[in-house]
Write a protein that holds these residues in place. Structure first.
Motif, PDB file in Angstrom:
ATOM      1  N   GLU A  88       0.764  -1.159   0.035  1.00  0.00           N
ATOM      2  CA  GLU A  88       0.029  -0.038   0.143  1.00  0.00           C
ATOM      3  C   GLU A  88       0.828   1.213  -0.115  1.00  0.00           C
ATOM      4  O   GLU A  88       1.635   1.473   0.894  1.00  0.00           O
ATOM      5  N   PRO A  89       0.830   1.886  -1.243  1.00  0.00           N
ATOM      6  CA  PRO A  89       1.808   3.027  -1.149  1.00  0.00           C
ATOM      7  C   PRO A  89       1.681   4.045  -0.033  1.00  0.00           C
ATOM      8  O   PRO A  89       2.707   4.511   0.181  1.00  0.00           O
ATOM      9  N   PHE A  90       0.540   4.238   0.532  1.00  0.00           N
ATOM     10  CA  PHE A  90       0.240   5.321   1.397  1.00  0.00           C
ATOM     11  C   PHE A  90       0.588   4.875   2.764  1.00  0.00           C
ATOM     12  O   PHE A  90       0.831   5.758   3.708  1.00  0.00           O
ATOM     13  N   GLN A 114      -2.038   3.137  -7.303  1.00  0.00           N
ATOM     14  CA  GLN A 114      -2.688   2.157  -6.937  1.00  0.00           C
ATOM     15  C   GLN A 114      -2.838   1.966  -5.549  1.00  0.00           C
ATOM     16  O   GLN A 114      -1.897   1.657  -4.748  1.00  0.00           O
ATOM     17  N   THR A 115      -4.321   1.897  -4.944  1.00  0.00           N
ATOM     18  CA  THR A 115      -4.505   2.250  -3.468  1.00  0.00           C
ATOM     19  C   THR A 115      -5.627   1.298  -2.831  1.00  0.00           C
ATOM     20  O   THR A 115      -6.577   1.142  -3.845  1.00  0.00           O
ATOM     21  N   ASN A 116      -5.472   0.874  -1.837  1.00  0.00           N
ATOM     22  CA  ASN A 116      -6.700   0.134  -1.114  1.00  0.00           C
ATOM     23  C   ASN A 116      -7.810   1.301  -0.611  1.00  0.00           C
ATOM     24  O   ASN A 116      -8.788   0.745  -0.219  1.00  0.00           O
ATOM     25  N   GLY A 117      -7.336   2.500  -0.771  1.00  0.00           N
ATOM     26  CA  GLY A 117      -8.287   3.527  -0.401  1.00  0.00           C
ATOM     27  C   GLY A 117      -8.502   3.916   1.220  1.00  0.00           C
ATOM     28  O   GLY A 117      -9.095   4.839   1.565  1.00  0.00           O
ATOM     29  N   ILE A 118      -7.763   2.921   2.018  1.00  0.00           N
ATOM     30  CA  ILE A 118      -8.115   3.265   3.396  1.00  0.00           C
ATOM     31  C   ILE A 118      -7.222   4.677   3.887  1.00  0.00           C
ATOM     32  O   ILE A 118      -8.134   5.300   4.492  1.00  0.00           O
ATOM     33  N   VAL A 119      -6.195   4.813   3.551  1.00  0.00           N
ATOM     34  CA  VAL A 119      -5.669   6.230   4.255  1.00  0.00           C
ATOM     35  C   VAL A 119      -6.285   7.324   3.554  1.00  0.00           C
ATOM     36  O   VAL A 119      -6.668   8.246   4.130  1.00  0.00           O
ATOM     37  N   LEU A 120      -6.634   7.344   2.024  1.00  0.00           N
ATOM     38  CA  LEU A 120      -7.244   8.346   1.392  1.00  0.00           C
ATOM     39  C   LEU A 120      -8.858   8.566   2.178  1.00  0.00           C
ATOM     40  O   LEU A 120      -9.210   9.797   2.365  1.00  0.00           O
ATOM     41  N   ALA A 121      -9.373   7.831   2.350  1.00  0.00           N
ATOM     42  CA  ALA A 121     -10.909   7.685   3.060  1.00  0.00           C
ATOM     43  C   ALA A 121     -10.537   8.460   4.361  1.00  0.00           C
ATOM     44  O   ALA A 121     -11.418   9.422   4.812  1.00  0.00           O
ATOM     45  N   GLY A 139      -6.056   4.656  -8.795  1.00  0.00           N
ATOM     46  CA  GLY A 139      -6.767   3.326  -9.044  1.00  0.00           C
ATOM     47  C   GLY A 139      -7.217   2.471  -7.671  1.00  0.00           C
ATOM     48  O   GLY A 139      -6.193   2.725  -6.733  1.00  0.00           O
ATOM     49  N   VAL A 140      -8.137   2.343  -7.400  1.00  0.00           N
ATOM     50  CA  VAL A 140      -8.832   1.297  -6.313  1.00  0.00           C
ATOM     51  C   VAL A 140      -9.070   0.178  -6.768  1.00  0.00           C
ATOM     52  O   VAL A 140      -9.794  -0.162  -7.713  1.00  0.00           O
ATOM     53  N   VAL A 178     -11.557   1.565 -11.167  1.00  0.00           N
ATOM     54  CA  VAL A 178     -12.090   0.912 -10.090  1.00  0.00           C
ATOM     55  C   VAL A 178     -11.485  -0.752 -10.791  1.00  0.00           C
ATOM     56  O   VAL A 178     -12.088  -0.965 -11.780  1.00  0.00           O
ATOM     57  N   GLY A 179     -10.764  -1.303 -10.006  1.00  0.00           N
ATOM     58  CA  GLY A 179     -10.346  -2.439 -10.293  1.00  0.00           C
ATOM     59  C   GLY A 179     -10.769  -3.645  -9.701  1.00  0.00           C
ATOM     60  O   GLY A 179     -10.770  -3.645  -8.452  1.00  0.00           O
ATOM     61  N   MET A 180     -11.523  -4.609 -10.360  1.00  0.00           N
ATOM     62  CA  MET A 180     -11.998  -5.880  -9.441  1.00  0.00           C
ATOM     63  C   MET A 180     -11.266  -7.227  -9.946  1.00  0.00           C
ATOM     64  O   MET A 180     -11.259  -7.369 -10.949  1.00  0.00           O
TER      65      MET A 180
END
Lengths: 379, 61
Positions: A88-90, A114-121, A139-140, A178-180
């Motif tokens: 996770e880059p963040f 490309q991130t899992n979004g946790i930190v940005l949220a 990219g999430v 959004v990548g699935m």
């Protein structure tokens, strides 16, 4: 009277351009695996933290120095963009500092993360800073509806956070993907999930990735798609692409695609995603791994390490060590031997290749290589 | 001369009109000067506003 080219003519012309690109191999994309550390512990991770020696992670000065070296040695007029992946880059505390410093150069101002979004949220104030640092794309990863995502991520509440991060990224004007990851347990959800994403997030790209036997996913995993599951994925993409592709010139429209999903044959290529696929690893794409090892992209088996930026100049390694991506006959094994389209795909995406476990293409369905267009056509 | 595929191009759920449009876009992709313009590594987002020509040319009127 001019005669319009046949499909065979068009593919021959396309192949010549691919061959020329391989010959030239201009470095245009830098994929930097910023870290292998992560704030999640996903079931399927292809780059698991436990396989890494985190003490070896590049320092701030080392990675900034690597980008400076590239700027000195390569033709910067050919650069397209930088992909930042992980881990996770963040979780890298110096990520913004690195971005701030490298983005002083104008050709390093087209960056996606490309991130899992946790930190940005949790820290939406970061979006404005990212924009100032040349970040254009976010990219999430969201792997299906809430229950499917949270169980696959082994993190209750992670769906809500990544959804929030993706919406905020769109609101802030980033190009959002959004990548699935499609697997046997969520493949039935794809149509409903796509509608939810399109209506509630409205990203530029909805990308389906097929689960590969890498990292924590074993080659006999029940999660790998069956041939029928793969057919479901392709059928969905063909249907949606057929309906909506006439609107794809409009930036606010969500496009569908299958990312790096292999060559699907001359008939299918260009009918289910907005491109004709050819792997770019080691041809125009350089991978800088978390510890300074150089690869052809950041999502590739560590068996394919071409050098170490701590001990050699990157340009020297790029010019002399990447022959396996530019002379790909060694990949012509197994199903590839008798395939009539080898000269177009050259063995497909490198991330499906691995020597250690199989010595051949790591097929992404449980039974066989994913790429065979005949397999789909015979349905 | 109309370009058609001779096996399964039109098979599936796409209507005839959709298939014709998809074929036209496919022809444009095959003729685009950079054959991997859109192809990216799987973790990347697509480049931002500076590189929209491909979509306008391939999917425009």
């Amino acid at each position: 009277m001019s005669i319009e080219p046949t499909w065979d003519d068009l593919f021959e012309q396309w192949k010549k351009r691919i061959d020329n690109l391989i010959l030239e191999h201009p470095m245009q994309i830098i994929s930097w695996e910023a870290t292998r550390r992560c704030n999640l512990n996903c079931l399927h991770c292809g780059s698991p933290a436990e396989d890494a020696d985190h003490a070896e992670e590049l320092t701030t000065e080392e990675i900034v120095g690597a980008f400076e070296q590239i700027a000195q040695d390569f033709d910067t007029s050919r650069f397209r963009h930088i992909n930042i992946t992980g881990g996770e880059p963040f979780v890298r505390k110096d990520l913004l500092e690195v971005l701030r410093r490298i983005s002083q150069r104008p050709y390093y101002r087209n960056i996606d993360i490309q991130t899992n979004g946790i930190v940005l949220a949790d820290h939406p104030e970061l979006f404005d800073e990212l924009k100032q640092c040349g970040v254009t794309g976010i990219g999430v990863s969201i792997d299906g509806l809430e229950d499917a995502h949270d169980s696959f991520r082994r993190a209750p509440g992670s769906f809500a956070k990544v959804f929030k991060a993706a919406r905020l990224a769109v609101e802030h004007g980033f190009t959002v993907t959004v990548g699935m990851v499609a697997h046997s347990k969520n493949v039935d959800q794809i149509p409903d999930f796509f509608e939810l994403v399109r209506n509630e997030i409205n990203p530029r790209i909805f990308r389906i990735l097929t689960l590969d036997p890498q990292g924590r996913t074993e080659i006999d995993s029940d999660y790998l798609l069956s041939p029928d599951g793969l057919r479901q994925v392709i059928d969905f993409l063909r249907t949606e692409y057929g309906k909506s592709s006439p609107t794809y010139a409009e930036p606010s429209v969500t496009m569908v695609e299958m990312g790096c999903g292999g060559w699907m044959g001359k008939e299918l290529e260009g009918t289910f995603r907005p491109m004709i696929f050819h792997c770019i690893a080691g041809i125009i794409n350089l991978g800088i791994l978390y510890d300074g090892k150089l690869a052809s992209c950041s999502n590739i088996s560590r068996e394919f390490i071409e050098g170490d930026l701590r001990t050699e100049r990157i340009k020297t390694i790029w010019d002399t060590r990447y022959q396996r991506y530019r002379e790909s006959g060694w990949k012509k094994t197994g199903e590839c031997v008798d395939c009539g389209e080898w000269e177009f795909c050259h063995g497909g995406p490198m991330h499906t290749r691995g020597i250690r476990r199989t010595g051949r293409c790591l097929s992404r369905t449980r039974d066989r290589a994913l790429c065979t267009s005949g397999d789909y056509s015979s349905a | 001369m109309v370009i058609t595929l001779n096996r399964t191009q039109n098979k599936g759920t796409n209507s005839g009109n959709e298939s014709t449009r998809v074929d036209e876009f496919k022809k444009r992709m095959l003729q685009w000067s950079n054959p991997v313009e859109f192809v990216n590594n799987m973790y990347s987002s697509h480049p931002g506003d500076e590189f929209t020509e491909y979509f306008v040319e391939v999917f425009g009127e």
